[in-house]
Motif scaffolding. Structure first.
Motif, mmCIF file in Angstrom:
data_model
loop_
_atom_site.group_PDB
_atom_site.id
_atom_site.type_symbol
_atom_site.label_atom_id
_atom_site.label_comp_id
_atom_site.label_asym_id
_atom_site.label_seq_id
_atom_site.Cartn_x
_atom_site.Cartn_y
_atom_site.Cartn_z
ATOM 1 N N VAL A 125 14.731 -2.779 -0.127
ATOM 2 C CA VAL A 125 14.150 -1.964 -1.191
ATOM 3 C C VAL A 125 12.780 -2.514 -1.579
ATOM 4 O O VAL A 125 11.803 -1.773 -1.714
ATOM 5 N N ALA A 126 12.708 -3.825 -1.765
ATOM 6 C CA ALA A 126 11.446 -4.456 -2.143
ATOM 7 C C ALA A 126 10.378 -4.223 -1.079
ATOM 8 O O ALA A 126 9.222 -3.908 -1.400
ATOM 9 N N ASP A 127 10.749 -4.357 0.191
ATOM 10 C CA ASP A 127 9.780 -4.182 1.272
ATOM 11 C C ASP A 127 9.284 -2.739 1.357
ATOM 12 O O ASP A 127 8.092 -2.490 1.603
ATOM 13 N N LEU A 128 10.168 -1.770 1.154
ATOM 14 C CA LEU A 128 9.758 -0.366 1.192
ATOM 15 C C LEU A 128 8.784 -0.047 0.064
ATOM 16 O O LEU A 128 7.786 0.670 0.272
ATOM 17 N N LEU A 129 9.064 -0.550 -1.130
ATOM 18 C CA LEU A 129 8.164 -0.304 -2.258
ATOM 19 C C LEU A 129 6.790 -0.919 -2.000
ATOM 20 O O LEU A 129 5.753 -0.330 -2.358
#
Length: 427
Positions: free
Chosen positions: A107-111
């Motif tokens: 999730v963090a990487d996608l954001l």
């Protein structure tokens, strides 16, 4: 008018700076601060296993939301920019990979990948001289701060005492008989990448107008390359100097100050702290195998190939590269490598995490960035070339939040230079 022309003209009092520009400046300023605000995953594992909120993530998220209507407007009028399109396509495919391989880290990487797209659009949206000058000044300020901090670290062989900003209590990395500082970043090579990209952007600005403050800022920004002992950094700087050097045959008065600032800025600290460069030279000259020459990058490529073969379509999921290696092997099988590490090549890393389509999209993004650099002229090619060795021989430009922001600035400025060169061709 392009970003770097902003330094040659004083901003008008009637010019207003948009909130989006201030957000972009805030992202750049907070980028090298790795202080942990929130840790979403339990345990004390390394960063490769963690989903962490850093200071730069907050303005980056707001910038992403702010850029949505502007991006939609640019899509409608055809000015979105091909680099933004490719970055968006990469993010979209990584979202598919995430759905099949979810994780908190994913999730963090996608954001942050969305933030990469927003950063490119934000640079394209810089309009006035004042806006562009503020962004350029923020880059100069961040680079100068990191130079001061890292010089104190290497001179005193200790931290500066900026733990409140996330500075490591042991910011020195061993290189042969000497050590290299990391500033407030997470690794000396990240510091070098920041110095290269920001330093060359400032050097490009210097080619557009003589300015003593800008001359000093360029020399100061590039200083960390002289004592972070990265061969990839040295190669990138050489490429940039060759590209800028072709300008000496056209207009020596424009290009010579920029070239001298970069050369002197690196040469002086490299001579003062030369032990690391001697160690690097010995390592390269007396290497007995490809592994010792490339510090086991061949083995890392072998591991990445294994993950790609296992999951060729959607990969192992964004942010799950090291997790997938641990699941597959349990323990790093190569004792010389020691611990699991991301492959030091962005196309292969993207292919492992998002499948072959993601690897192809990352490759296209980098190649098209080179084409846009060509469109921008020798300065655009210099900026593209200065960072490419790290893109192909390291991983921080994708895996670390601060590295991804550096990559976003790199792509954004290249696209801006190319767009403005097309609208207002320079000699």
């Amino acid at each position: 008018m392009d970003l770097v022309n902003a330094t040659s003209t004083r901003p008008s009092r009637t010019e207003q700076v948009s909130p989006a520009v201030l957000l972009l400046v805030l992202v750049i300023v907070l980028m090298p601060i790795p202080r942990i605000l929130v840790q979403f995953t339990p345990g004390n594992g390394s960063y490769d296993f963690q989903a962490i909120l850093f200071p730069s993530d907050l303005p980056l998220a707001i910038l992403t939301l702010t850029m949505i209507p502007r991006a939609l407007r640019r899509i409608r009028d055809g000015s979105f920019g091909i680099l933004a399109w490719l970055a968006l396509a990469l993010t979209a495919w990584m979202t598919v990979a995430y759905v099949l391989h979810p994780s908190d880290r994913g999730v963090a990487d996608l954001l942050r990948l969305l933030g990469l797209v927003a950063t490119i659009v934000a640079f394209l949206d810089l309009k006035t001289t004042g806006e562009r000058g503020i962004v350029l000044a923020s880059m100069a300020g961040v680079a100068a701060f990191e130079t001061v901090v890292s010089v104190i670290q290497i001179a005193t062989r200790s931290s500066v005492g900026l733990g409140v900003l996330g500075e490591s209590s042991d910011p020195l990395w061993s290189f042969g008989s000497t050590t290299a500082p990391q500033g407030t970043t997470v690794h000396p090579y990240v510091l070098a990448g920041l110095a290269l990209v920001f330093g060359v952007v400032l050097a490009i600005a210097l080619t557009r107008g003589r300015n003593r403050a800008l001359l000093l800022a360029t020399a100061v920004a590039i200083v960390p390359v002289g004592y972070t002992y990265g061969r990839a950094a040295l190669l990138g700087l050489a490429i940039a100097l060759v590209c800028l050097g072709t300008g000496l045959f056209v207009d020596r008065r424009r290009y010579l100050p920029a070239i001298l600032a970069l050369c002197i800025g690196v040469a002086v600290p490299a001579l003062i702290w030369n032990d690391g460069w001697r160690a690097r030279t010995q390592q390269s000259v007396h290497a007995t195998s490809a592994s010792s020459l490339t510090t086991d990058r061949g083995w890392l490529i072998h591991e990445a190939d294994g993950l790609i073969v296992d999951q060729p379509i959607v990969g192992v999921g964004p942010g799950r590269y090291v997790m997938a290696l641990k699941d597959k092997f349990g323990k790093e099988p190569n004792k010389t490598v020691g611990v699991f590490k991301p492959v030091h090549n962005l196309p292969l890393l993207a292919a492992a995490e998002g499948g072959v389509p993601a690897g192809l999209l990352m490759t296209a993004l980098l190649l098209v960035a080179g084409w846009r650099g060509w469109v921008a002229g020798r300065t655009g090619l210099a900026l593209w070339g200065v960072y490419m060795p790290f893109v192909l021989l390291d991983h921080f430009g994708y895996t670390y939040p601060m590295g991804l922001i550096i990559t976003g600035v790199w792509l954004g400025v290249i696209e801006l230079l190319a767009r403005d060169r097309k609208l207002s061709p320079l000699p």
